[in-house]
Design a protein around this motif. Structure first.
Motif, PDB file in Angstrom:
ATOM      1  N   GLY A 102       1.265  -0.839  -0.179  1.00 12.91           N
ATOM      2  CA  GLY A 102       0.143  -0.117   0.243  1.00 12.91           C
ATOM      3  C   GLY A 102       0.935   1.201   0.136  1.00 12.91           C
ATOM      4  N   ARG A 103       1.955   1.034   0.200  1.00 18.35           N
ATOM      5  CA  ARG A 103       2.650   2.753   0.556  1.00 18.35           C
ATOM      6  C   ARG A 103       3.996   2.139  -0.438  1.00 18.35           C
ATOM      7  N   PRO A 104       4.625   3.137  -0.396  1.00 18.49           N
ATOM      8  CA  PRO A 104       5.971   3.003  -1.254  1.00 18.49           C
ATOM      9  C   PRO A 104       7.038   2.681  -0.208  1.00 18.49           C
ATOM     10  N   GLY A 105       8.200   1.483  -0.115  1.00 16.81           N
ATOM     11  CA  GLY A 105       8.779   0.761   0.719  1.00 16.81           C
ATOM     12  C   GLY A 105       8.410   0.277   1.702  1.00 16.81           C
ATOM     13  N   LEU A 106       7.030  -0.135   1.380  1.00 13.96           N
ATOM     14  CA  LEU A 106       6.705  -1.261   2.672  1.00 13.96           C
ATOM     15  C   LEU A 106       7.034  -2.657   1.775  1.00 13.96           C
ATOM     16  N   MET A 107       7.859  -3.372   2.452  1.00 17.88           N
ATOM     17  CA  MET A 107       7.645  -4.972   2.215  1.00 17.88           C
ATOM     18  C   MET A 107       7.484  -5.956   2.098  1.00 17.88           C
ATOM     19  N   VAL A 108       6.567  -5.986   3.702  1.00 17.35           N
ATOM     20  CA  VAL A 108       5.852  -7.004   4.464  1.00 17.35           C
ATOM     21  C   VAL A 108       4.382  -6.837   4.754  1.00 17.35           C
ATOM     22  N   GLU A 109       3.800  -7.326   4.980  1.00 16.01           N
ATOM     23  CA  GLU A 109       1.810  -7.169   5.527  1.00 16.01           C
ATOM     24  C   GLU A 109       1.567  -8.453   5.595  1.00 16.01           C
ATOM     25  N   ILE A 110       1.484  -8.828   6.712  1.00 13.64           N
ATOM     26  CA  ILE A 110       0.572  -9.631   7.657  1.00 13.64           C
ATOM     27  C   ILE A 110      -0.648  -9.481   8.503  1.00 13.64           C
ATOM     28  N   LYS A 111      -1.487 -10.850   7.905  1.00 11.38           N
ATOM     29  CA  LYS A 111      -2.619 -10.374   8.498  1.00 11.38           C
ATOM     30  C   LYS A 111      -2.799 -12.311   9.411  1.00 11.38           C
ATOM     31  N   VAL A 112      -4.005 -11.786  10.673  1.00 14.33           N
ATOM     32  CA  VAL A 112      -3.731 -13.346  10.935  1.00 14.33           C
ATOM     33  C   VAL A 112      -5.003 -13.253  11.672  1.00 14.33           C
ATOM     34  N   THR A 113      -5.075 -14.492  11.505  1.00 14.21           N
ATOM     35  CA  THR A 113      -6.607 -15.232  12.553  1.00 14.21           C
ATOM     36  C   THR A 113      -6.076 -15.868  13.870  1.00 14.21           C
ATOM     37  N   ALA A 114      -6.897 -15.088  14.881  1.00 12.43           N
ATOM     38  CA  ALA A 114      -6.594 -16.035  16.544  1.00 12.43           C
ATOM     39  C   ALA A 114      -7.414 -16.533  16.970  1.00 12.43           C
ATOM     40  N   ARG A 115      -7.272 -17.580  18.073  1.00 12.39           N
ATOM     41  CA  ARG A 115      -8.775 -18.185  18.913  1.00 12.39           C
ATOM     42  C   ARG A 115      -8.449 -17.925  20.522  1.00 12.39           C
ATOM     43  N   LEU A 116      -9.924 -17.356  20.782  1.00 12.37           N
ATOM     44  CA  LEU A 116      -9.311 -17.502  22.454  1.00 12.37           C
ATOM     45  C   LEU A 116     -10.137 -18.656  22.763  1.00 12.37           C
TER      46      LEU A 116
END
Length: 126
Positions: free
Chosen positions: A111-125
């Protein structure tokens, strides 16, 4: 089941950082972006920053990185991501001790210049 929203700081209009439904938390794609600062040119540092922000979102709901059951990592440079994979172990612990199911996908840009990584997660309580 109701939905609980965490907007993050600073909030992004129309894009919650995380949504909790029942005992499941969905954290939106998270980057090292910080308003007014350029992201580090180092993949490992960007990963650490993204995981720290994910940890903050999970904490809002009383969860932590140890509750993550699945993640998708988007990277712009697969060799750099492979060289920085130790950050995943720093974040989740030793192999077999709670590592989430995972996929890493190389993309042409984020989404922006210079960004190299994007992480999405799912967590469970539990």
């Amino acid at each position: 089941m109701g939905r609980e929203i965490f907007q993050g700081d600073p909030p992004v209009p129309g894009l919650p950082q995380a949504v909790k439904v029942g005992d499941t938390i969905y954290v939106s794609g998270t980057t090292a972006h910080a308003e007014g600062r350029e992201p580090s040119p180092d993949m490992a540092e960007q990963m650490r920053a993204a995981y720290a922000k994910i940890g903050e979102a999970l904490a809002h709901f009383g969860a932590g990185l140890g509750d993550v059951v699945e993640q998708t990592v988007f990277v712009t440079d697969m060799p750099a991501a492979l060289a920085a994979r130790h950050v995943r172990m720093e974040t989740y612990g030793k192999a077999g001790d709670g590592l989430p199911a995972s996929a890493t996908v190389e993309v042409t840009a984020l989404g922006r210049p210079g960004l190299m990584v994007e992480i999405k997660v799912t967590a469970r309580l539990c």
